[in-house]
Design a protein around this motif. Sequence first.
Motif, short mmCIF file in Angstrom:
data_model
loop_
_atom_site.label_atom_id
_atom_site.label_comp_id
_atom_site.label_asym_id
_atom_site.label_seq_id
_atom_site.Cartn_x
_atom_site.Cartn_y
_atom_site.Cartn_z
N GLY A 1 -0.62 -7.15 15.49
CA GLY A 1 -0.28 -5.74 15.32
C GLY A 1 -1.36 -4.98 14.59
N TRP B 1 5.63 1.92 11.89
CA TRP B 1 6.20 1.74 13.22
C TRP B 1 6.84 3.02 13.73
CZ3 TRP B 1 8.20 -3.59 11.31
CH2 TRP B 1 7.22 -4.55 11.55
N GLU B 2 7.54 3.71 12.86
CA GLU B 2 8.25 4.92 13.32
C GLU B 2 7.34 6.12 13.45
OE1 GLU B 2 11.80 5.74 11.17
OE2 GLU B 2 12.66 3.77 11.66
N ARG C 1 1.20 -1.41 7.99
CA ARG C 1 1.67 -1.54 9.38
C ARG C 1 3.18 -1.47 9.50
NH1 ARG C 1 1.04 -6.98 12.53
NH2 ARG C 1 -0.01 -7.52 10.60
#
Length: 289
Positions: free
Chosen positions: A124, A92-93, A88
């Motif tokens: 998340g 993110w990018e 995770r």
Amino acid sequence: MKLIVMGSGTSHGIPVIGCDCPVCRSSDIRDKRTRAALYIQGDAGERVVIDTGPEFRLQALSAGITRLDAVLLTHAHADHIHGLDDIRALSWEHPIPVYANRATIAEMRERFAYIFKETQRGGGKPRIIPTEVTAPLTIGSLTFTPIPVKHGVLDILGWRIAENGAGEGANAHSKAAPSGNAKPETETRTAVYLTDTSLIPPSSLNLIRRAEVFIIGAIRDRPHETHFTFAQALATAIEVGARRVYLTHISHEHSHREIEAYCRGFLTDQELNGISVGPSWDGLELNLR
Ligand SMILES: [Zn+2]
Ligand SMILES: [Zn+2]
Ligand SMILES: [Zn+2]
């Protein structure tokens, strides 16, 4: 390229919870074996992991992984995928492709159903792109070729890793070896990673031949239904012409030192020279240049 054996242990990890055998109590750091996984870093900065077991987060921190281009899976057993959620922080990018065979992708979708549903509120989730793979795939200058093998009754994948596209398919085998002392590129920048294997179909043998580095699962000395023993793994590696062989996915039945001695004895018995064989360990770094 650089390889790091992030974990070299069998499914329960070593030390085994509740076990007081000499290996589980050993003070040799090489006897601490987390679940089997490999990190690959290409010369152009490509970053790939094979398998994301329960200790993936700790393994990623100690290998210094700050970015990930792809995850490759061998199969869906808990010791190989249950740390997948921890990619995770690296997704993110951009979402991360996860490559595996059809059965593994299907099982992964089931185990991690929450990732693909909209029902989860809060907490998340990793962003992943499940991708079934049936042919070699390219990531930057790295080529990863899936190697179908048997793990008991299961059809799983090993992986051949080659840098700059060298070493794959007919191209690799049609090239004549250069004269003089120069090694053919196919031998200096190709590695094979094969864990949880009990049988290699003849059709896959060509995919594991002539790798400079061969990392192969070998659970213990005693026979096992779904894994190679030390002797079976070493015989396989010798048969396919590997020169640097590292055992992985090791149980707590033998210490690192005992396996080193076993490997030395094997080479002597077989009268083999010019081959290096031994157990891998967590954090082992291999550079192929
Ligand atoms: Zn396993
Ligand atoms: Zn033990
Ligand atoms: Zn397995």
